[in-house]
Design a protein around this motif. Structure first.
Motif, PDB file in Angstrom:
ATOM      1  N   TYR A  23      19.320 -20.853   8.905  1.00 23.30           N
ATOM      2  CA  TYR A  23      20.178 -19.895   8.198  1.00 23.30           C
ATOM      3  C   TYR A  23      20.304 -18.609   9.000  1.00 23.30           C
ATOM      4  N   ALA A  24      19.194 -18.179   9.606  1.00 27.81           N
ATOM      5  CA  ALA A  24      19.228 -16.923  10.359  1.00 27.81           C
ATOM      6  C   ALA A  24      20.211 -17.032  11.518  1.00 27.81           C
ATOM      7  N   LEU A  25      20.212 -18.182  12.206  1.00 25.93           N
ATOM      8  CA  LEU A  25      21.139 -18.354  13.331  1.00 25.93           C
ATOM      9  C   LEU A  25      22.588 -18.239  12.876  1.00 25.93           C
ATOM     10  N   ILE A  26      22.888 -18.833  11.715  1.00 22.69           N
ATOM     11  CA  ILE A  26      24.270 -18.753  11.234  1.00 22.69           C
ATOM     12  C   ILE A  26      24.560 -17.335  10.752  1.00 22.69           C
ATOM     13  N   ALA A  27      23.575 -16.723  10.091  1.00 19.52           N
ATOM     14  CA  ALA A  27      23.795 -15.403   9.485  1.00 19.52           C
ATOM     15  C   ALA A  27      24.156 -14.363  10.543  1.00 19.52           C
ATOM     16  N   ILE A  28      23.632 -14.525  11.764  1.00 15.33           N
ATOM     17  CA  ILE A  28      23.937 -13.539  12.802  1.00 15.33           C
ATOM     18  C   ILE A  28      25.436 -13.479  13.067  1.00 15.33           C
ATOM     19  N   GLY A  29      26.075 -14.648  13.064  1.00 14.22           N
ATOM     20  CA  GLY A  29      27.527 -14.664  13.266  1.00 14.22           C
ATOM     21  C   GLY A  29      28.249 -13.838  12.216  1.00 14.22           C
ATOM     22  N   TYR A  30      27.836 -13.969  10.955  1.00 17.65           N
ATOM     23  CA  TYR A  30      28.476 -13.198   9.889  1.00 17.65           C
ATOM     24  C   TYR A  30      28.238 -11.710  10.074  1.00 17.65           C
ATOM     25  N   THR A  31      26.990 -11.383  10.344  1.00 24.20           N
ATOM     26  CA  THR A  31      26.623  -9.972  10.337  1.00 24.20           C
ATOM     27  C   THR A  31      27.273  -9.243  11.515  1.00 24.20           C
ATOM     28  N   MET A  32      27.375  -9.923  12.676  1.00 25.73           N
ATOM     29  CA  MET A  32      27.979  -9.267  13.840  1.00 25.73           C
ATOM     30  C   MET A  32      29.464  -9.024  13.615  1.00 25.73           C
ATOM     31  N   ASN A  41      33.932 -13.311   7.868  1.00 19.66           N
ATOM     32  CA  ASN A  41      34.524 -14.430   8.610  1.00 19.66           C
ATOM     33  C   ASN A  41      34.239 -15.709   7.860  1.00 19.66           C
ATOM     34  N   PHE A  42      35.123 -15.996   6.925  1.00 17.02           N
ATOM     35  CA  PHE A  42      34.852 -17.092   6.015  1.00 17.02           C
ATOM     36  C   PHE A  42      34.784 -18.437   6.715  1.00 17.02           C
ATOM     37  N   ALA A  43      35.428 -18.560   7.859  1.00 14.65           N
ATOM     38  CA  ALA A  43      35.472 -19.853   8.542  1.00 14.65           C
ATOM     39  C   ALA A  43      34.206 -20.103   9.356  1.00 14.65           C
ATOM     40  N   HIS A  44      33.262 -19.177   9.320  1.00 12.04           N
ATOM     41  CA  HIS A  44      32.077 -19.333  10.163  1.00 12.04           C
ATOM     42  C   HIS A  44      31.249 -20.565   9.780  1.00 12.04           C
ATOM     43  N   LEU A 109      40.783 -11.853   5.210  1.00  9.18           N
ATOM     44  CA  LEU A 109      39.930 -12.720   4.394  1.00  9.18           C
ATOM     45  C   LEU A 109      40.697 -13.947   3.922  1.00  9.18           C
ATOM     46  N   ILE A 110      41.935 -13.730   3.463  1.00  9.84           N
ATOM     47  CA  ILE A 110      42.760 -14.860   3.027  1.00  9.84           C
ATOM     48  C   ILE A 110      43.014 -15.795   4.204  1.00  9.84           C
ATOM     49  N   SER A 111      43.335 -15.190   5.341  1.00 11.21           N
ATOM     50  CA  SER A 111      43.573 -15.985   6.536  1.00 11.21           C
ATOM     51  C   SER A 111      42.322 -16.791   6.889  1.00 11.21           C
ATOM     52  N   ALA A 112      41.148 -16.170   6.715  1.00 11.57           N
ATOM     53  CA  ALA A 112      39.896 -16.862   7.026  1.00 11.57           C
ATOM     54  C   ALA A 112      39.668 -18.019   6.064  1.00 11.57           C
ATOM     55  N   ILE A 113      39.996 -17.818   4.780  1.00  9.69           N
ATOM     56  CA  ILE A 113      39.827 -18.909   3.817  1.00  9.69           C
ATOM     57  C   ILE A 113      40.759 -20.056   4.188  1.00  9.69           C
ATOM     58  N   GLY A 114      41.999 -19.703   4.574  1.00  6.37           N
ATOM     59  CA  GLY A 114      42.932 -20.736   5.007  1.00  6.37           C
ATOM     60  C   GLY A 114      42.405 -21.489   6.216  1.00  6.37           C
ATOM     61  N   MET A 115      41.849 -20.754   7.167  1.00  4.61           N
ATOM     62  CA  MET A 115      41.289 -21.362   8.366  1.00  4.61           C
ATOM     63  C   MET A 115      40.159 -22.310   8.008  1.00  4.61           C
ATOM     64  N   SER A 116      39.334 -21.876   7.059  1.00  2.00           N
ATOM     65  CA  SER A 116      38.204 -22.704   6.645  1.00  2.00           C
ATOM     66  C   SER A 116      38.691 -24.020   6.043  1.00  2.00           C
TER      67      SER A 116
ATOM     68  N   ILE B 204      31.191 -11.505  -2.553  1.00  2.42           N
ATOM     69  CA  ILE B 204      30.188 -12.546  -2.333  1.00  2.42           C
ATOM     70  C   ILE B 204      29.448 -12.875  -3.619  1.00  2.42           C
ATOM     71  N   VAL B 205      29.237 -11.872  -4.482  1.00  2.00           N
ATOM     72  CA  VAL B 205      28.544 -12.164  -5.734  1.00  2.00           C
ATOM     73  C   VAL B 205      29.414 -13.025  -6.639  1.00  2.00           C
ATOM     74  N   THR B 206      30.721 -12.735  -6.672  1.00  2.00           N
ATOM     75  CA  THR B 206      31.584 -13.578  -7.496  1.00  2.00           C
ATOM     76  C   THR B 206      31.652 -14.997  -6.925  1.00  2.00           C
ATOM     77  N   LEU B 207      31.639 -15.085  -5.605  1.00  2.00           N
ATOM     78  CA  LEU B 207      31.619 -16.414  -4.973  1.00  2.00           C
ATOM     79  C   LEU B 207      30.362 -17.171  -5.386  1.00  2.00           C
ATOM     80  N   GLY B 208      29.218 -16.469  -5.324  1.00  2.00           N
ATOM     81  CA  GLY B 208      27.958 -17.090  -5.734  1.00  2.00           C
ATOM     82  C   GLY B 208      27.985 -17.459  -7.206  1.00  2.00           C
TER      83      GLY B 208
END
Lengths: 309, 434
Positions: A23-32, A41-44, A109-116, B204-208
């Protein structure tokens, strides 16, 4: 029986740390990404899933070609998966996020959801909806404590995952704190316009951030495909959600926070499954997120953000 | 750009595409029982590269052509309105004239010659999404709060309706307010702790929360029926007159009441008008509340929270009302969904539904009531039209979301104007546009 309980606890601790490392490895992508351009980055999660798929495919090809010496196979798979997943990260940023820089907050964000959605269905169409199995390659482990009812073991694979994560984290911290790229990244995080004025190529820095995030997610994907031995096109969603939770828990935008948050989420999940109910483990993770946000809105290691007029 | 540069650019794009396609498209994993087998499909990579090459080349040429066209236009006539502006102006006018047209069409639709059962069913589905879009619009469009778990309130409404009507014998009209009330309560309980925080945490909370509700629905067997869901939910009656060929003893059926021949389409049409009425109530409510102090406070909070706090608006309470009201309409829509389907299961309330509803609001152009109708129709009819390519329809859906955002980030019909202005256009002291 008290001894048995302690051993059970230790075993869960090891399992939780392994899960947390992923989880930590994936979380870094989000946080950066959040730190540098302030978007989720919803598609991460999907990038991580692609990393895992490439791992399974490459392992299968290597098995057919006849490369069976595990360290070599693992190395090749890691490199292939990191390169191609990194390229996916770059492409996603280029197509779906870069044109939207500077538009209002919800648009990327919408674009990211679409990408996902797109990536999930792309993999489903290309590789089928069935679960892809992977033969276990790294067997065995070390028996740490031999109990009468229950022995605590740490498998070689768990050791590899933890060691790998540790090395990557150290390397990454160094990259951020002491290299020109890291400096550019921190500068862009603080003030993108000012950084551009001072000669930092902001677009390139942001692209590289996405690539780095994707590379770490690819490592997580390789590890998970080995650890669980199965991959399907849907694994990205929940893993991405939890990794994002980890990033928020640790304080979004903070690298040590993402690592800590990842480990905590892994531990919570492992212990909750072991002692309470496995069905509600995701509920436990999100409940704890809400509780943390109420009492410490910036996450565990996040700096309080002062909003200026 | 010279021709050589264009070609080089397109070749680069094609090379990237080929590399991306290599592992995932070039090799197909095959189940053999033991280790996975591999089949190669290198020809597909070539197709992908060619498509990307031509697409990129075409895009470059089109962009360059448009840029030079614009430059010529600007030189010739400096005050020319950008064509993109046209849609924005259209969006501002759309709520005035487009809505009555669409409402009029929606009312007469079931009696038009082409309206068969399929068309009316489709219309009902579109209207469910219109209503959900309008409900979420209160939260996202007006109050500017990002809610990624709206479907949770929809689920709460649906399951409340199913439980109350099956175990306690409540009718549709008694259950509807209760379902809305319960959904609103969930909204308050969830919103209270997190609405004090920054917007992204709320997301994120609403997503959760959406995931939590789904997990509970899956596992709380005695009440929700688990993965199998609840079936046999009572169908609605026409204010106490059931739609059935042979009504139970002592009851009058709908067709007997009006002296019609029994036809199963009566119920379909009734359901259509029911959701139309519910959706219009949502619309009317939104339009009216925008003019009330609380509605104006929502829009003001969306624009500038600090200024609002300085003016004495309590941001948490104001946001909470928006959140609860949005949730309530979600609950109403959920009730309708349950009674229409007669069967509900956790599958209907997955994250993808939330994403679709949010996409409707954003594509419609946050805050534009008419835009939401267009976006809802587009996003629900697109998968129906593409049903033959069912494998590819979600792929196209995702791609469409990205492309529309890139093409028009402000939504199809942009509408972010404050409803109220201190000095309406043209009346500002000193004249001129404000």
């Amino acid at each position: 029986m008290i001894g048995g309980a302690l051993e059970y606890f230790l075993q869960q601790l090891i399992n939780g740390l392994t899960l947390g490392a992923v989880y930590a490895l994936i979380a870094i992508g989000y946080t950066m990404v959040y730190g540098i351009i302030g978007m989720i980055n919803f598609a991460h999660g999907e990038i991580y899933m692609i990393g895992a798929f490439i791992a399974v495919i490459t392992f299968s090809i290597l098995g057919i070609v006849g490369v069976t010496w595990v360290p070599l196979a693992l190395l090749i798979v890691l490199i292939v998966s990191m390169i191609i997943t990194g390229l996916y990260g770059w492409t996603v940023e280029r197509i779906a996020y870069r044109p939207l820089r500077g538009s209002f907050r919800l648009a990327p964000l919408i674009s990211a959801i679409g990408m996902s959605i797109f990536l999930q269905n792309y993999v489903q169409i290309a590789q089928g909806a069935k679960i892809k199995p992977l033969q276990p390659m790294i067997r065995g482990g070390i028996e740490l404590i031999k109990g009468e009812t229950f022995s605590v073991t740490i498998s070689y694979l768990q050791l590899i995952i933890m060691a790998m994560t540790l090395v990557l984290m150290l390397g990454f911290s160094y990259l951020i704190s002491a290299t020109p790229l890291g400096r550019a990244q921190r500068a862009c995080e603080q003030d993108r316009t000012m950084a551009s004025l001072l000669g930092v190529n902001a677009d390139r820095t942001i692209s590289l951030t996405f690539v780095l995030g994707a590379v770490l997610a690819a490592v997580a994907g390789v590890m998970v495909s080995l650890y669980y031995g199965v991959v399907d096109f849907y694994i990205g969603f929940l893993a991405g959600l939890k990794a994002f939770t980890a990033a928020v828990l640790g304080g979004i935008g903070s690298l040590p926070g993402a690592m800590l948050g990842g480990l905590l989420i892994g531990l919570i999940e492992a212990f909750w499954s072991a002692y309470f109910s496995i069905e509600y483990k995701d509920v436990a993770v999100f409940t704890i997120l809400v509780v943390v946000l109420i009492f410490r809105p910036t996450g565990l290691l996040g700096r309080p953000e002062v909003e200026k007029v | 750009m010279t021709v050589a540069e264009r070609l080089k650019d397109a070749i680069m794009a094609a090379a990237v595409a080929a590399l991306l396609a290599l592992p995932l498209i070039g090799f197909e994993t095959v189940d053999t029982g033991g280790p996975l087998g591999i089949k190669t499909r290198f020809d597909y990579i070539a197709y992908a590269a060619i498509v990307v090459f031509l697409g990129r080349l075409g895009m470059r040429i089109a962009f360059d052509w448009r840029r030079s066209y614009r430059e010529r236009i600007v030189q010739a006539e400096p005050t020319n309105i950008d064509r993109k502006e046209l849609l924005t102006v259209l969006g501002q006018k759309a709520d005035k004239w487009l809505m009555p047209v669409m409402i009029g069409f929606a009312i007469v639709m079931p009696f038009l010659p082409f309206a068969n059962r399929t068309v009316i069913d489709l219309g009902t589905v579109v209207l469910i999404y219109v209503m959900l879009g309008w409900g979420l619009n209160i939260v996202v469009g007006l109050a500017g709060l990002l809610d990624l778990g709206y479907v949770a309130f929809y689920a709460v409404g649906a399951y409340t309706f199913a439980t109350l009507s099956m175990h306690f014998g409540f009718g549709f009209w008694e259950t509807l307010p209760l379902a809305g009330l319960l959904a609103a309560t969930f909204g308050v309980v969830l919103g209270f702790p997190v609405l004090r925080l920054r917007g992204d945490y709320l997301a994120i909370v609403t997503l959760g929360f959406g995931e939590i509700i789904r997990v509970i629905l899956l596992n709380w067997q005695p009440v929700t029926g688990g993965p199998a869901g609840i079936s046999g939910i009572p169908r609605p009656s026409f204010f106490g007159f059931p739609f059935s060929a042979d009504p139970p003893e002592g009851a009058t059926a709908f067709h007997q009441l009006f002296g019609l021949e029994y036809a199963s389409i009566h119920r379909i049409i009734f359901l259509y008008y029911l959701i139309l009425a519910l959706a219009l109530v949502t619309n009317l409510f939104t339009m009216r509340i925008r003019k009330l102090p609380v509605g104006r406070a929502w829009e003001a909070l969306r624009e500038d929270e600090i200024a609002c706090t300085a003016l004495g608006i309590n941001p948490t309470n104001t946001k909470l009302t928006a959140f609860a009201i949005g949730a309530m309409f979600g609950g109403f829509a959920g009730s309708f969904f349950a009674t229409r389907q007669g069967f509900i299961s956790p599958e209907s309330f997955s994250f993808i539904e939330s994403a679709v509803i949010l996409a409707i609001v954003v594509l419609g152009g946050m805050g534009s009531q008419a835009g939401i109708v267009l976006a809802a129709a587009f996003l629900t009819l697109l998968p129906e039209v593409a049903r033959e390519f069912s494998l590819f329809r979600m792929l196209a859906f995702g791609a469409a979301m990205v492309l529309i955002m890139v093409w028009r980030p402000q939504g199809l019909l942009a509408h972010r104007e404050p409803t109220m202005r201190l000095h309406p256009a043209g009346t500002k002291p000193g004249g001129g546009k404000p």
